[in-house]
Design an enzyme around this catalytic site. Structure first.
Site: not given
Length: 237
Positions: A54, A92, A110, A118, A140, A177-178, A204, A221
């Site tokens: 990520y 999403q 999402h 946290c 925290c 675009g899904t 697309l 798109a």
């Protein structure tokens, strides 16, 4: 006019962000195992590996810019409001390109990549840097509890009550675009049809549930979405 739009990875592909389930086998989940990178179990097993994945995606996002499709949807939101209507924009995508294009209100079902959550105190914080197991929570102060604020496989999508409420009240449902393969979002078109709401797909290529849409438009798109928005404004004069 009340328009409900849901966007998927295809709307951000031209900004340099990868899609997940391309039919040619080049999507993100064809190159990476989602069970090793996008589940709560994977995070408990190897948080460092999940963070690294990520972190790379976050850096890629920060180097990207909104494209013409994002800008057109922000223009649609403003234009509908000026005419007494409204746009419900659900995505999403975990990127912030809709917001950077000028959209004032986006429901991220999402989650959001530029936030950290946290698991100890439950608070969510803006986070644009790399994230690691030793970073303390800004709220925290405890270490080891921060995770990307994204919905992983096996977790419940966000904002569903608000999303279904807006969908049931819409005049037009549009999927942009899904892939049409990820639920519950893939089932929104069926819900719209049961309510007698007109449906449109902009993609697309045909999605897995393309046959459920009243209208289908195909192309990049950045071209198809602005053209569609222009037509909406002409029809709404």
């Amino acid at each position: 006019m009340k328009i409900f739009v849901i966007t998927g990875a295809g709307v951000s592909a031209e900004s340099g962000l990868g899609t997940f389930r391309d039919k040619d086998g080049t999507g993100l989940w064809a190159r990476f195992d989602p069970m090793k990178l996008a589940t709560p179990e994977a995070f408990r097993r190897d948080p460092g590996e999940v963070h690294a994945f990520y972190n790379a995606r976050r850096r890629n996002l920060l180097a990207s810019e909104p494209n013409a499709a994002h800008i057109a949807l922000a223009r649609l939101e403003t234009g509908l409001a000026e005419r007494g209507g409204n746009l419900t924009l659900v995505t999403q995508n975990i990127d912030d390109l809709h917001e950077r294009a000028g959209a004032a209100r986006v429901l991220h079902t999402h989650g959001e990549l530029l936030k950290a959550r946290c698991v100890i105190c439950g608070e969510t914080s803006l986070w644009k840097d790399d994230l690691g197991v030793d970073d303390p929570c800004p709220r925290c102060g405890k270490k080891g509890g921060l995770r990307p604020h994204v919905v992983w496989f096996g977790e419940v999508p966000l904002h569903l009550d608000e999303i279904y409420g807006a969908l049931n009240d819409a005049d037009l449902f549009v999927a942009i675009g899904t892939s049409g393969s990820v639920y519950p979002a893939a089932g929104f078109v069926s819900q719209a049809r049961r309510r007698g709401i007109r449906t449109c797909e902009i993609n697309l290529e045909p999605s897995d549930n393309a046959d459920q849409f009243d209208e289908r438009r195909y192309g990049p798109a950045s071209e198809a979405v602005p053209a569609w928005v222009d037509e909406i404004f002409v029809a709404d004069r």
